[in-house]
Design an enzyme around this catalytic site. Structure first.
Site, PDB file in Angstrom:
ATOM      1  N   LYS A   1       0.847  -1.231  -0.012  1.00  0.00           N
ATOM      2  CA  LYS A   1       0.132   0.092   0.149  1.00  0.00           C
ATOM      3  C   LYS A   1       0.775   1.084   0.049  1.00  0.00           C
ATOM      4  O   LYS A   1       1.961   1.314   0.606  1.00  0.00           O
ATOM      5  CB  LYS A   1      -0.618  -0.077   1.317  1.00  0.00           C
ATOM      6  CG  LYS A   1      -1.831   1.129   1.442  1.00  0.00           C
ATOM      7  CD  LYS A   1      -3.115   0.658   0.680  1.00  0.00           C
ATOM      8  CE  LYS A   1      -4.279   1.542   0.952  1.00  0.00           C
ATOM      9  NZ  LYS A   1      -3.977   3.059   0.052  1.00  0.00           N
TER      10      LYS A   1
ATOM     11  N   ASN B   1     -13.432   3.952  -5.542  1.00  0.00           N
ATOM     12  CA  ASN B   1     -12.861   4.177  -4.374  1.00  0.00           C
ATOM     13  C   ASN B   1     -12.267   5.608  -4.279  1.00  0.00           C
ATOM     14  O   ASN B   1     -11.714   6.088  -5.180  1.00  0.00           O
ATOM     15  CB  ASN B   1     -11.758   3.074  -4.169  1.00  0.00           C
ATOM     16  CG  ASN B   1     -10.106   3.580  -4.351  1.00  0.00           C
ATOM     17  OD1 ASN B   1      -9.467   4.181  -3.643  1.00  0.00           O
ATOM     18  ND2 ASN B   1      -9.893   2.984  -5.572  1.00  0.00           N
TER      19      ASN B   1
ATOM     20  N   MET C   1     -10.069   5.983  -1.061  1.00  0.00           N
ATOM     21  CA  MET C   1      -9.553   5.746   0.224  1.00  0.00           C
ATOM     22  C   MET C   1      -8.801   7.029   0.861  1.00  0.00           C
ATOM     23  O   MET C   1      -8.770   7.240   2.075  1.00  0.00           O
ATOM     24  CB  MET C   1      -8.493   4.640   0.215  1.00  0.00           C
ATOM     25  CG  MET C   1      -9.209   3.578  -0.672  1.00  0.00           C
ATOM     26  SD  MET C   1     -10.314   2.614   0.438  1.00  0.00           S
ATOM     27  CE  MET C   1      -9.432   2.187   1.835  1.00  0.00           C
TER      28      MET C   1
ATOM     29  N   CYS D   1      -2.370   8.880  -7.764  1.00  0.00           N
ATOM     30  CA  CYS D   1      -3.867   8.595  -7.092  1.00  0.00           C
ATOM     31  C   CYS D   1      -4.584   9.940  -7.266  1.00  0.00           C
ATOM     32  O   CYS D   1      -4.217  10.883  -7.219  1.00  0.00           O
ATOM     33  CB  CYS D   1      -3.502   8.502  -5.501  1.00  0.00           C
ATOM     34  SG  CYS D   1      -5.134   8.597  -4.647  1.00  0.00           S
TER      35      CYS D   1
ATOM     36  N   ILE E   1      -1.728   1.797 -15.577  1.00  0.00           N
ATOM     37  CA  ILE E   1      -2.184   3.067 -15.320  1.00  0.00           C
ATOM     38  C   ILE E   1      -2.763   2.989 -13.749  1.00  0.00           C
ATOM     39  O   ILE E   1      -3.309   1.888 -13.079  1.00  0.00           O
ATOM     40  CB  ILE E   1      -3.079   3.692 -15.960  1.00  0.00           C
ATOM     41  CG1 ILE E   1      -4.575   2.596 -15.937  1.00  0.00           C
ATOM     42  CG2 ILE E   1      -2.816   3.943 -17.331  1.00  0.00           C
ATOM     43  CD1 ILE E   1      -5.820   3.088 -16.768  1.00  0.00           C
TER      44      ILE E   1
ATOM     45  N   GLY F   1     -10.882  -1.921 -12.340  1.00  0.00           N
ATOM     46  CA  GLY F   1     -11.419  -3.031 -12.649  1.00  0.00           C
ATOM     47  C   GLY F   1     -11.605  -3.206 -14.309  1.00  0.00           C
ATOM     48  O   GLY F   1     -11.242  -2.396 -15.010  1.00  0.00           O
TER      49      GLY F   1
END
Length: 311
Positions: A52, A76, A78, A136, A197, A223
């Protein structure tokens, strides 16, 4: 691969790392602890694992809901939660000592000096490589805020290369006008490879209430839906760069992995699909091997960038 079966091709060299097969765990929640990284390596069959993303200071991330499952993948936000690099050293050391595969530390920061601080701070745990998260899309001041600026990407990469002697990979955002400009900047800064990516910007709304579903309102889509985006980005980067491109985005089968490799990926990372089955790395490795044998390829290198020869 079935239990007991090993990749029968020679050990796979990627930026100087010896991988048992060309599949890698992508940075994400399964890289939060040393135990989970070891599980993916030992039970899942991954050729390498990525942690992570770890930063300079503890970060709690965004409020829940921070991750939702969609028909086409996951969304997501996070917000890069992490215990900071001093708080992660023990987990990284555990993974290094028990996983039996290369362990890559994913790191982030808001400036070149922060990236260098985290990189240097993790060196006592002896990561096999570093992956710079400049991509991110849902952490203000970090990730894509850094990775959409070519000058900053080059500076961040150079700053990390100055303080480490392990391979440095740079994970790129697709949320830019031209990803090859960012890839070129990473290469100019001394990157040993780029990873393409990260997630694509996305959003979901509850139509009964009108409220955005995610606590942060928007997030990153991963996904199956993003695979065509990943294929195009890898294809373009393979043409533009001299360094290896590691493909990630929407890989859930060996066919997906082969497609990314034909676009130019030297190896593939798997993220969202691990939520369904941790042994997907073994399945993908076995599928690639069977494909190579069926097509008569003596070396996996024969399929890397193959689509570029067809035009």
């Amino acid at each position: 691969m079935p239990a007991g079966r090993k990749w029968s091709y020679p050990m796979y060299n990627l930026t100087g790392l010896e991988l048992k097969n060309p599949t890698i765990l992508a940075a994400g929640v399964l890289g939060t602890t040393g135990a989970s990284l070891c599980r993916v390596a030992r039970e899942g069959g991954a050729g390498a694992v990525v942690t992570k993303s770890i930063g300079p200071a503890p970060k709690t991330g965004h409020s829940n809901p921070s991750m939702i499952k969609l028909d086409c993948g996951f969304l997501n936000a996070m917000g890069l939660p992490n215990p900071s690099y001093p708080g992660f050293l023990q987990e990284l050391e555990f993974a290094k000592n028990n996983s039996a595969v290369p362990v890559i530390a994913s790191i982030f920061g808001g400036a070149p000096s922060e990236f260098a601080e985290v990189a240097e701070g993790l060196l006592p745990a002896k990561p096999d490589a570093l992956e710079l998260n400049v991509s991110c899309p849902h952490a203000e001041g970090y990730g894509a805020a850094v990775g959409s600026n070519p000058c900053l990407v080059e500076a961040v990469t150079a700053a990390v290369k100055d303080v480490v002697n392990v391979p440095v990979w740079v994970k790129l955002t697709p949320n830019v006008a031209d990803i090859t400009c960012i890839g070129n900047a990473a290469e100019s800064g001394g990157a040993d490879a780029v990873v393409a990516i990260n997630t694509v910007k996305g959003m979901a709304i509850d139509i009964e209430s009108g409220y955005p579903v995610l606590g942060n309102r928007s997030g990153g889509l991963s996904g199956k839906a993003v695979k065509p985006v990943a294929v195009k980005c890898v294809y373009d980067l393979y043409t533009a760069l001299e360094i290896p491109v590691i493909g990630v985005g929407g890989v859930s089968s060996w066919e997906d992995a082969v497609e990314l490799m034909m676009a130019g990926a030297a190896a593939v990372q798997v993220g969202s699909a691990v939520y369904d089955r941790v042994d997907i790395f073994s399945e993908i490795g076995a599928g690639i091997e069977a494909f190579l044998e069926r097509k008569g390829y003596s070396d996996i290198q024969k399929i890397i960038g193959l689509s570029h020869e067809m035009v």
